[in-house]
Every structure is written in structure tokens, then in C-alpha cells.
Design a protein around this motif. Structure first.
Motif, PDB file in Angstrom:
ATOM      1  N   MET A 239     -41.568 -33.265 -25.972  1.00 56.88           N
ATOM      2  CA  MET A 239     -41.754 -33.165 -27.413  1.00 56.88           C
ATOM      3  C   MET A 239     -41.727 -34.557 -28.051  1.00 56.88           C
ATOM      4  O   MET A 239     -40.950 -35.423 -27.664  1.00 56.88           O
ATOM      5  N   ASN A 240     -42.597 -34.762 -29.051  1.00 56.96           N
ATOM      6  CA  ASN A 240     -42.590 -35.995 -29.835  1.00 56.96           C
ATOM      7  C   ASN A 240     -41.537 -35.891 -30.937  1.00 56.96           C
ATOM      8  O   ASN A 240     -41.368 -34.835 -31.540  1.00 56.96           O
ATOM      9  N   ILE A 241     -40.851 -36.993 -31.192  1.00 59.84           N
ATOM     10  CA  ILE A 241     -39.852 -37.047 -32.256  1.00 59.84           C
ATOM     11  C   ILE A 241     -40.267 -38.121 -33.266  1.00 59.84           C
ATOM     12  O   ILE A 241     -40.576 -39.261 -32.895  1.00 59.84           O
ATOM     13  N   PHE A 242     -40.281 -37.733 -34.557  1.00 58.88           N
ATOM     14  CA  PHE A 242     -40.654 -38.642 -35.639  1.00 58.88           C
ATOM     15  C   PHE A 242     -39.503 -38.744 -36.638  1.00 58.88           C
ATOM     16  O   PHE A 242     -38.951 -37.721 -37.057  1.00 58.88           O
ATOM     17  N   SER A 243     -39.171 -39.954 -37.035  1.00 52.37           N
ATOM     18  CA  SER A 243     -38.191 -40.147 -38.101  1.00 52.37           C
ATOM     19  C   SER A 243     -38.873 -39.885 -39.438  1.00 52.37           C
ATOM     20  O   SER A 243     -39.976 -40.409 -39.698  1.00 52.37           O
ATOM     21  N   ALA A 244     -38.250 -39.066 -40.289  1.00 55.15           N
ATOM     22  CA  ALA A 244     -38.892 -38.661 -41.533  1.00 55.15           C
ATOM     23  C   ALA A 244     -37.876 -38.574 -42.657  1.00 55.15           C
ATOM     24  O   ALA A 244     -36.689 -38.323 -42.434  1.00 55.15           O
ATOM     25  N   THR A 245     -38.377 -38.789 -43.875  1.00 54.40           N
ATOM     26  CA  THR A 245     -37.560 -38.657 -45.082  1.00 54.40           C
ATOM     27  C   THR A 245     -38.220 -37.638 -46.003  1.00 54.40           C
ATOM     28  O   THR A 245     -39.447 -37.664 -46.203  1.00 54.40           O
ATOM     29  N   PRO A 272     -33.840 -34.482 -51.851  1.00 59.41           N
ATOM     30  CA  PRO A 272     -34.674 -35.680 -51.947  1.00 59.41           C
ATOM     31  C   PRO A 272     -33.978 -36.884 -51.308  1.00 59.41           C
ATOM     32  O   PRO A 272     -32.792 -37.138 -51.544  1.00 59.41           O
ATOM     33  N   GLY A 273     -34.698 -37.594 -50.448  1.00 59.29           N
ATOM     34  CA  GLY A 273     -34.163 -38.761 -49.760  1.00 59.29           C
ATOM     35  C   GLY A 273     -33.433 -38.440 -48.468  1.00 59.29           C
ATOM     36  O   GLY A 273     -33.024 -39.361 -47.749  1.00 59.29           O
ATOM     37  N   GLN A 274     -33.266 -37.154 -48.139  1.00 61.88           N
ATOM     38  CA  GLN A 274     -32.568 -36.779 -46.912  1.00 61.88           C
ATOM     39  C   GLN A 274     -33.439 -37.085 -45.696  1.00 61.88           C
ATOM     40  O   GLN A 274     -34.660 -36.853 -45.708  1.00 61.88           O
ATOM     41  N   THR A 275     -32.831 -37.619 -44.639  1.00 62.02           N
ATOM     42  CA  THR A 275     -33.585 -38.001 -43.443  1.00 62.02           C
ATOM     43  C   THR A 275     -33.388 -36.983 -42.335  1.00 62.02           C
ATOM     44  O   THR A 275     -32.315 -36.384 -42.200  1.00 62.02           O
ATOM     45  N   PHE A 276     -34.434 -36.817 -41.539  1.00 61.23           N
ATOM     46  CA  PHE A 276     -34.431 -35.860 -40.431  1.00 61.23           C
ATOM     47  C   PHE A 276     -35.191 -36.466 -39.254  1.00 61.23           C
ATOM     48  O   PHE A 276     -35.944 -37.432 -39.399  1.00 61.23           O
ATOM     49  N   ASP A 277     -34.997 -35.861 -38.087  1.00 62.13           N
ATOM     50  CA  ASP A 277     -35.900 -36.078 -36.960  1.00 62.13           C
ATOM     51  C   ASP A 277     -36.800 -34.860 -36.859  1.00 62.13           C
ATOM     52  O   ASP A 277     -36.313 -33.726 -36.753  1.00 62.13           O
ATOM     53  N   LEU A 278     -38.118 -35.079 -36.921  1.00 65.05           N
ATOM     54  CA  LEU A 278     -39.084 -34.001 -36.805  1.00 65.05           C
ATOM     55  C   LEU A 278     -39.629 -33.966 -35.385  1.00 65.05           C
ATOM     56  O   LEU A 278     -39.905 -35.016 -34.790  1.00 65.05           O
ATOM     57  N   GLY A 279     -39.779 -32.780 -34.835  1.00 64.27           N
ATOM     58  CA  GLY A 279     -40.316 -32.625 -33.490  1.00 64.27           C
ATOM     59  C   GLY A 279     -41.631 -31.866 -33.496  1.00 64.27           C
ATOM     60  O   GLY A 279     -41.768 -30.858 -34.192  1.00 64.27           O
TER      61      GLY A 279
END
Length: 367
Positions: A239-245, A272-279
Motif C-alpha cells: 500500500m502507498n502512504i501519503f502524508s495529508a492535511t 481543519p489542519g488535522q494531519t493524517f496518513d492516507l493509504g
């Protein structure tokens, strides 16, 4: 055949835990696979079940019998190792009969079992040969046959296919699965190869750092990973992981945006402004913008080609988003004309998005 149950097993070496609080139960006749990166503790678990290691704490039951203080030879388990461990001076027939001989079986029983096992593993024409006269795959079948001939309650297999070439590994894996379907003996199999885990297992136990990360059937751990580690370990390519806000209904990824699906917003209520890792798995990323997909399902982004790997019926492409140092994988059908350095459009399928907590790695979506 037997049930194998581990209750809070911990094994320490010089006060350093190799495995911690390992608990699971393998039902009678099932095929379970322990999988994880090197050093995660999977072989230690197997050796502890076999009695080759002693648990620092916890309890091990085989067929509802507590075996912590029972020596390995009396646990009625058969273990197959990565290096085959055949006796070089013995013929195939003698290797197959060795376990029976050590248990005091009479000569007639030994011969009957050896012939039956040889037939099931296509070893009938090899019984007079010595191990050095066999191929790697044949030696592995002899090692499996020696374990089968004993008719143990439990099979323990420690990366038995890792020394085989790719084609032979595929063939032997299929033979192993068919063999289990015929014999129905409770089996615990250790591997670092997630393809073996997915194709062989009734249940997979994913380990990391000496702890269980998730237990489930292959489809469940693939579609509903418990955390980022499981998500990236199970699947090929991973799986690809992307850093996202998160901002106002969108995720910002390396200076580009993709819509946040409504069902996801309702499930995790991002701020708003919360960060996640998207897969996103590679098969959820399309090259270009497919016209057949309904509007709103896809996010269109610009990417740069890093590497093109033709695989015949499909092509694996490794790409980066401009400004991001992290590459990701996408699968394109058939042959593509792109080359490293090309800029192209990729489409992310928001309906197949995974969201992970940045700090803990736990899966936030899908629940």
C-alpha cells in the motif's frame, strides 16, 4: 490432530523480550501462518510451541494438554526447518522412516508409512537415493514427508520454501496446500513472504516487534488492516502512504488536493489542519482519468514518472508527486509508453481510501 492454544506467552533473551503476551488459538485441522518482517518473533513462537525454546511466562496447550514442562520429543509435533535437516548418509526411504523408528514403530509399520507418504509426495522413484542426489524441491518434499510419516498432532513449518527458486517455490506451495487439504493436520507455518501467507492460510497472524498486530483471514487483513504496519506489509506491491492535511472538505497532499469523501468525513469528523496518513493500494490509482468512473469518485493529480517496470499483462509504475520525496506505485494495464521524467495525470479512487492516525498508526477509516 489437535487444537494449539497460546496464552500470554512471553520469551526473553537476557531480559530482552523477543515475543510479548502472545495469545491465539489454532482450531483443529486449520492452517495458520505467522508472518512479519525479520526479527518480529515468528520463529521464536514456533520454536516455543515445539519445545525447542522455553517460555519465560505464559502457557502452551496442545490438544488441551499443558505442555510447558513436557520435552520437545514428547509433544507429538513435527517440525520442518528451512535447511531441510536431512541425514546425508541415509537414503530417502530411511530419512522418511527415521521418526517412526525413533518412536519404536515396527518394521512393517515403517514400510507401510514410507510407501504411503512417498506416493502422496511423488517420491516413489527416489526412495533409494541419497539427499545429495536430489534437487532442492525433492529434498524439501522428503523433509515434509519425514514429518508426515510420523502422523503427528501438529505440523510446525519454519520457512520451508525459502531456499527454493521462484518456480519451484510456487509449485511446492501448491503441493503443500493440497497436502493439507488431504491430511487435515493442524499446521502452523512461519514465513516473511506475505504471498505465501495469503495463498496458504486459513488465518494469518501478523507480527511486528514481538507483538501481534492483527489476526484474521487473508481477505480481512487485506481489506480491513488494523493499522498502518499491517496495511503496508500485506499486499504486493505494498500500500502507498501519503502524508495529508485536512482543509474544508479536501486533503492537501504535496501541494495538491483531493476531495475527502462524505462518508469518510462523517466517520472520523476531521478538524481543519488535522494531519493524517492516507493509504491507497496501487490498484486504486489509475493512470489518467478513466471516463467510466462517476464524477466525484476520483481525485486527479499530477505525477512524475520515476520507473517503469513491464510485467507482461500489466505495468508497474513508480511515480512521485512534484515536491514530494516519497515515491508511490500504480498499476497500469498492458504496455505503457511513459518514460522516467514524464509528467502525467493520475487518478486516486477516494472510495478505496484508508486513513491512519499519524502518531499511532491505527486505522481510522474504514473502521
Amino acid at each position: 490432530m489437535a487444537i494449539v492454544r497460546l496464552e500470554e506467552i512471553t520469551r526473553q533473551f537476557d531480559r530482552v523480550p523477543a515475543i510479548e503476551n502472545i495469545s491465539f488459538e489454532v482450531p483443529d485441522g486449520q492452517f495458520w501462518v505467522l508472518v512479519g518482517p525479520s526479527g518480529c518473533g515468528k520463529s521464536t513462537i514456533l520454536r516455543t510451541i515445539a519445545g525447542l525454546e522455553s517460555a519465560t511466562s505464559g502457557r502452551i496447550y496442545i490438544d488441551n494438554c499443558l505442555v510447558n514442562d513436557i520435552p520437545a520429543r514428547d509433544r507429538d509435533v513435527a517440525m520442518v526447518f528451512q535447511n531441510y535437516a536431512l541425514y546425508p548418509h541415509m537414503s530417502v526411504a530411511d530419512n522418511l522412516a527415521f521418526g517412526l523408528k525413533m518412536r519404536g514403530a515396527d518394521r512393517q509399520t515403517q514400510q507401510r508409512q514410507v510407501q504411503a507418504v512417498a506416493r502422496s509426495l511423488s517420491l516413489e522413484l527416489l526412495l533409494d537415493r541419497k539427499p545429495k542426489q536430489l534437487s532442492g524441491g525433492q529434498q524439501q518434499r522428503v523433509a515434509l514427508g519425514r514429518a508426515i510419516a510420523r502422523e503427528p498432532k501438529v505440523f510446525l513449518l519454519d520457512e520451508p520454501l525459502s531456499n527454493l527458486d521462484a518456480q519451484l517455490r510456487d509449485d511446492t506451495r501448491a503441493e503443500l496446500k493440497q497436502l493439507h487439504q488431504r491430511l487435515g493436520i493442524t499446521t502452523i507455518y512461519v514465513t516473511h513472504d506475505q504471498i505465501e501467507a495469503m495463498t496458504l492460510a486459513d488465518r494469518i497472524v501478523i507480527l511486528d516487534g514481538g507483538r501481534i498486530q492483527q489476526i484474521g483471514d487473508p481477505q480481512t487483513v487485506y481489506t480491513q488492516p488494523a493499522n498502518r504496519m499491517v496495511a503496508t506489509f500485506i499486499g504486493n506491491p505494498p500500500m502507498n502512504i501519503f502524508s495529508a492535511t485536512y482543509h474544508e472538505g479536501h486533503f492537501a497532499i504535496a501541494g495538491q488536493t483531493m476531495p475527502c469523501p462524505g462518508v469518510l468525513r462523517r466517520a472520523i469528523a476531521p478538524s481543519p489542519g488535522q494531519t493524517f496518513d492516507l493509504g491507497l493500494r496501487p490498484e486504486a490509482i489509475a493512470i489518467g482519468s478513466p471516463q467510466s468512473s462517476p464524477p466525484g469518485d476520483l481525485a486527479t493529480l499530477t505525477a512524475i514518472v520515476e520507473l517503469v517496470e513491464p510485467l507482461g499483462r500489466e505495468t508497474l509504475m513508480r511515480l512521485t508527486l512534484p515536491g514530494s520525496p516519497t515515491s508511490f506505485a500504480a498499476i497500469a494495464p498492458g504496455r505503457v509508453q511513459s518514460h522516467p521524467g514524464d509528467r502525467l495525470t493520475v487518478s486516486f479512487d477516494g472510495d478505496r481510501l484508508f486513513v491512519f492516525d499519524r502518531a499511532t498508526g491505527s486505522t481510522l477509516y474504514p473502521a
